[in-house]
Design an enzyme around this catalytic site. Structure first.
Site, mmCIF file in Angstrom:
data_model
loop_
_atom_site.group_PDB
_atom_site.id
_atom_site.type_symbol
_atom_site.label_atom_id
_atom_site.label_comp_id
_atom_site.label_asym_id
_atom_site.label_seq_id
_atom_site.Cartn_x
_atom_site.Cartn_y
_atom_site.Cartn_z
ATOM 1 C CG ASP A 173 16.725 -20.310 -6.117
ATOM 2 O OD1 ASP A 173 17.671 -21.038 -6.447
ATOM 3 O OD2 ASP A 173 15.545 -20.505 -6.481
ATOM 4 N N GLY B 226 13.078 -14.511 3.542
ATOM 5 C CA GLY B 226 13.115 -13.426 2.570
ATOM 6 C C GLY B 226 11.724 -13.188 2.031
#
Ligand code: ADP
Length: 172
Positions: free
Chosen positions: A35, A120
């Site tokens: 992100d 993640g």
């Protein structure tokens, strides 16, 4: 069908595809991991567009422009945090993939790249995530002519290996 699915190693922000998928959080206002890398590479106009979207619930997806990225669109989806598997994680992860594909299809994308959503900081076990991601996309692609190519772009070798081994097992 299988030839529509590819697995490579790389940085998804550099992919020359029509759309990349972002593993976002519910705020859609940026974060760490993929992100952060996508916001950094796309530039500040992305955050400005995201501010107008009002967030996104886990399992859903929203689309923006790609701004400075080679990709035309970014599909932001929010993967589940792994809590041990008993809190609907697999259904939510499958929904992320279905909703992302649906948006790519609606926007006429020929090529789409996914990261390893939830793998993640959200802690989803790699082989289980690989199974959900690959099975969901394979089942959905039967219904769609577009996207023609769905590519997973893996940052690290462990994730790449997990996806390869699930794909290999399903091919043999
Ligand atoms: P989540 O919060 O959904 O777990 P993360 O961004 O923490 O999302 O991790 C998702 C996956 O994205 C991880 O496998 C991580 O290694 C990978 N990743 C991080 N940066 C990139 C990048 N630039 N391109 C592709 N994958 C990336």
């Amino acid at each position: 069908m299988q030839e529509r699915i590819e697995i490579v190693r790389g940085d998804i922000t550099q992919e020359r595809v029509d759309a990349i998928v972002n593993a976002a959080n519910e705020s859609l206002l940026g974060g760490g991991g993929v992100d952060g890398a996508i916001h950094c590479a796309a530039g500040p106009e992305l955050l400005a567009e995201c501010r107008g979207l009002g967030g996104c619930p886990t399992g859903q997806a929203k689309i923006t422009k790609g701004y400075q990225l080679p990709a035309k669109y970014i599909i932001h989806t929010v993967g589940p945090v792994w809590h041990g598997g008993g809190q609907g994680e697999a259904d939510l992860l499958a929904s992320c993939h279905r909703e992302s594909l649906r948006l790519a299809h609606q926007h006429g994308c020929e090529t789409l790249a996914f990261p390893a959503i939830s793998c993640g900081v959200y802690g989803y076990p790699l082989s289980e995530a690989a199974r959900v991601a690959l099975e969901t996309v394979r089942a959905e692609l039967v219904n769609y002519e577009l996207p023609r190519i769905v590519r997973w772009v893996m940052f690290d070798l462990r994730t790449y290996d997990a996806w390869k081994s699930v794909l290999g097992a399903s091919r043999s």
